[in-house]
Design an enzyme around this catalytic site. Structure first.
Site, short mmCIF file in Angstrom:
data_model
loop_
_atom_site.label_atom_id
_atom_site.label_comp_id
_atom_site.label_asym_id
_atom_site.label_seq_id
_atom_site.Cartn_x
_atom_site.Cartn_y
_atom_site.Cartn_z
N ASP A 138 0.84 -1.20 0.00
CA ASP A 138 0.00 0.00 0.00
C ASP A 138 0.88 1.26 0.00
O ASP A 138 0.58 2.24 -0.69
CB ASP A 138 -0.92 -0.01 1.22
CG ASP A 138 -1.93 1.13 1.19
OD1 ASP A 138 -2.74 1.17 0.25
OD2 ASP A 138 -1.90 1.98 2.09
N LYS B 211 1.26 4.47 -2.88
CA LYS B 211 1.25 5.90 -2.58
C LYS B 211 2.49 6.59 -3.14
O LYS B 211 2.41 7.68 -3.72
CB LYS B 211 1.16 6.11 -1.07
CG LYS B 211 -0.14 5.62 -0.46
CD LYS B 211 -0.15 5.75 1.05
CE LYS B 211 -1.47 5.26 1.64
NZ LYS B 211 -1.52 5.40 3.11
#
Length: 815
Positions: free
Chosen positions: A679, A683
């Site tokens: 994750d 980003k």
């Protein structure tokens, strides 16, 4: 003296007639010396026109005639005392017998001339005016019924006769002078020619009657009593925010009326215009409201425009050819032809090269106009000096009107920005040299959206409405709804933004509303009234509604909505999303979405993709737009990982800290989804792309936090056992950090187009050393912030902050 004219809705029912009598009473008692002009009862003129046509077609008409008779008789029975009813019934019976004989004659001949039609239509005004005058006679003994055929003289152009102004004024003045103490009730709409045959004054004829009489008598004012609160800024049936205008000039009112405003018609104003008599539009059903005064000059106004008018159905004819270039008299020949054949041209525009002419007509005239042009310009067509005329149907006209436009720069720009922002294509443009009016032709299907978008753009004192369609009702979606509800009043008062949620869907059900879903009970409504969820149908419905200032919000972590993003942009709908998948997939997809949003002039906001509620994407964009150059970005962009390493101190084991984080809800059900760094990688990839680097996911250098034994564990329980077994590994990392007065941080870096994410030791000189809790932090080192990096720090996880980030993006769309 005042002229009081009451329209069909004002005399259409028993209750409305009572209101009319009360208005007349107040006017009389205040010394205004009223003269009353009346229309036929609401719907009666259309009924008579239909009966005349049916009779000419050989169809029965008695039932319709009985309907008309019953309406008038009902009013008499309820509003006239029994002892006075018989004379009224007798006169009405005479009218209805005459009308039946006329319709029977048309039925026998199977022919309906304009002269016969005028005679038939006249009975609508005769019946209503006679009845109301007799009702009034009970309260005003001086009431007198007057047939306007005695007062207004016209030519024999049946259907829309031209008034002999001087003669009519003489007749009016003489009649009024001969009845000085009478309260006159005059039939509107009808007149007579030199031979005494009945004619009608055409569209808005009753208003015209009032204006003719008012001008002849130099009236103080002409009051038009109808069923709306004056002239509004737009059609209230389409634009719910439309409001009444207190004052208009004659020119402004005529411009608005010409382009579709049904309250008043241009010919009505001409006699008043010449005498500078104010015309006041009032509402019979709201008599306390001042209405709209139309006068010679509107005076100073704060609004740049007075109103937005429209014609909902129009056709355009395009003429193209070299035979028009420099050819004197071509336009005159064209428009003389159309005028001779009674084809009204609504709008004209011509290219500066004279190579093409575009003009708009009523759809009913388009085919005939094309045929006439082909006949008139047959030679030019044969030698290819002129191409065959082309007709475009299913179009509409939108016009902005106001005297102040010529003194206010940027009117055209604001109009076209509002249309373009909402994906409304302008097919033709016309602006008069007086600059009272700018008219555009658009697709008929876009009319509602255009009127609402333009109204929002020009009337800044009103709130801009954002129409929201939301996908996903989990923690973030439901929290967003609560935040919108809590901030609704603040946004109205301080940001002039109103948010209406028009559609909600999750994986099970979907719900739509034409007026906005009540966010106090959206869950109950979704369960009770929602239909089976289907994302394709949801998106299709959103596009079909074609609302202005529309925003699609994706509050999911699913791949399914991503496939619709490009089509949504192509429908000129903005997107706000916390879903990272769209921007962290293949670079080609990221680029296509950005380009499509830019091409269609809509917003694509995804602040929450990187830092939840922190303004990270916005700061990066602002730095780059201002010309700054990014040297290095360092970041901790996982609230979960931040919490774990901030608490992995002292005697705490890594296993216990992760377990606590899961119990507090900071991690996913399987903590490896957070600790794998995937994750975080998404980003950093989005940040790198926004910084201008065309990177793919595999270009990111991702170093693992966990040993392989933890990552390969078969279940969450097995993972925790492997994590417990790796205590020595993590304790060694912690001990080394403590011995060097450093702390462990999982840091992402972007430098020279390369992105890496790895576990590092940082000392107290590093801005990440003091990070606490589950905060995210990002450091921008740029040409401007080289010695002291720009740092953004704050909560990086949780439904509240993520929903707040989505909310902020939504408000930015409104701004």
């Amino acid at each position: 003296m005042k002229i009081l004219k009451f329209g069909g809705t004002s005399v259409g029912t028993v209750d409305s007639i009572r209101m009319v009598l009360e208005i007349i009473r107040k006017s009389s008692e205040s010394g205004e010396d009223p003269l009353v002009v009346l229309s036929a009862m609401g719907g009666i003129t259309n009924l008579l026109a239909r009966l005349a046509k049916e009779a000419a077609d050989g169809q029965p008409f008695i039932e319709g005639l009985q309907e008309m008779e019953a309406r008038h008789f009902t009013v008499v029975k309820q509003l006239i005392a029994v002892k006075y009813q018989n004379p009224v019934f007798t006169k009405l019976k005479i009218y209805f017998n005459e009308l039946e004989d006329l319709l029977q004659g048309i039925f026998n001949l199977r022919e309906l001339s304009l002269q016969s039609k005028d005679l038939i239509l006249s009975y609508g005004e005769k019946c209503s005016t006679f009845v109301v005058s007799k009702i009034a006679e009970q309260y005003f003994p001086q009431a007198l019924f007057v047939d306007a055929t005695r007062l207004i003289q016209t030519d024999s152009h049946f259907g829309s006769a031209h008034v002999h102004q001087i003669l009519s004024e003489q007749l009016i003045r003489a009649f009024v002078a001969g009845n000085p103490d009478k309260l006159l009730f005059v039939t509107g709409f009808i007149a007579a020619n030199d031979e005494g045959r009945i004619t009608t004054l055409g569209r808005g004829g009753s208003d015209y009657t009032a204006a003719i009489i008012g001008a002849a008598l130099d009236a103080e004012a002409i009051e038009i009593w109808t069923d709306v609160d004056g002239m509004l800024t737009a059609d209230p049936r389409i634009v719910k925010k439309a409001f009444s205008l207190p004052v208009l000039s004659y020119t402004e009112a005529m411009e608005l009326s010409y382009f579709g405003a049904k309250v008043i018609y241009p010919p009505t104003m001409i006699p008043a215009f010449l005498k500078k008599i104010p015309i006041v539009i009032r509402n019979t059903f709201n008599p306390g409201f001042a209405g709209t005064t139309i006068q010679y000059e509107s005076g100073k106004a704060t609004l740049p425009i007075k109103g937005i008018s429209s014609i909902s159905a129009i056709s355009v004819i395009n003429l193209v050819g070299s035979g028009m270039v420099g050819k004197a008299g071509f336009s005159g020949r064209l428009f003389t032809l159309l005028a001779r054949e009674q084809i009204n041209v609504v709008l004209i525009t011509q290219s500066s090269s004279e190579h093409s002419i575009t003009f708009a007509v009523a759809p009913s005239d388009a085919r005939r106009a094309k045929t006439l042009i082909e006949s008139e310009f047959e030679l030019e067509l044969q030698v290819n000096k002129l191409l065959a005329p082309e007709i475009e149907d299913d179009l509409a006209v939108v016009a902005i009107v106001g005297e102040n436009m010529k003194q206010t720069p940027g009117m055209s720009g604001k109009l076209f920005q509002a249309l373009g922002r909402n994906g409304i294509n302008v097919r033709a443009i016309a602006q008069g040299s007086s600059e009272y009016n700018i008219s555009v032709i658009i697709a008929q299907s876009d009319l509602s959206k255009a009127l609402n978008a333009v109204h929002d753009a020009f009337f800044a004192q009103l709130n801009k409405t954002l129409h929201i369609f939301n996908v996903g009702t989990g923690n973030i979606g439901s929290t967003l709804f609560r935040q919108i509800q809590d901030q609704y009043g603040f946004l109205l008062d301080h940001n002039d933004i109103e948010i209406k949620v028009m559609g909600i869907t999750n994986s099970r059900k979907m719900l739509f509303s034409d007026i906005g879903i009540n966010l106090d009970e959206w869950e109950e409504q979704l369960q009770r009234s929602g239909e089976q969820a289907d994302l394709e149908t949801f998106v299709a419905q959103m596009k079909t509604k074609n609302l202005p200032n529309c925003v699609f919000i994706d509050n999911t972590a699913s791949e399914q909505p991503i496939g619709y993003y490009e089509a949504i942009f192509q429908s000129n709908i903005s997107i706000v999303t916390c879903n990272k998948i769209a921007n962290s997939g293949r670079y080609s997809q990221y680029k296509a979405l950005k380009n499509t949003a830019r091409k269609h002039g809509v917003d694509f906001y995804y602040e929450t993709n990187v830092g939840a509620g922190l303004p990270i994407v916005r700061v990066l964009r602002d730095l780059m737009m201002s010309g700054d150059r990014i040297i290095r970005i360092e970041a901790i962009l996982s609230g979960t990982i931040s919490y774990i390493f901030n608490h992995f101190i002292g005697t705490a084991s890594f296993h216990d800290v992760v377990k606590t984080a899961q119990q507090l809800g900071y991690t996913e059900p399987d903590p490896r989804d957070d600790l794998s760094g995937r994750d975080f990688m998404r980003k950093m990839l989005i940040l790198a792309r926004d910084a201008g680097y065309a990177l793919e996911p595999e270009d990111i250098q991702l170093s693992a936090i966990l040993p392989e034994s933890c990552l390969r564990a078969a279940s969450v329980d097995d993972f925790y056992r492997a994590l417990k077994a790796a205590d020595a590994y993590f304790n060694e990392l912690k001990t080394k950090a403590m011995q060097n007065n450093k702390v462990l941080r999982y840091i992402g870096k972007l430098e020279a187009g390369q992105v890496s994410i790895a576990l590092e030791w940082v000392d107290e000189t590093h801005p990440f050393f003091t990070l606490s809790g589950s905060d995210n932090i990002i450091s921008f080192t740029t040409e401007r912030y080289k010695d002291r990096p720009l740092v953004v720090k704050g909560p990086g996880a949780g439904a509240e902050v993520t929903a707040a980030g989505v909310f902020a993006d939504l408000v930015n769309v409104g701004a």
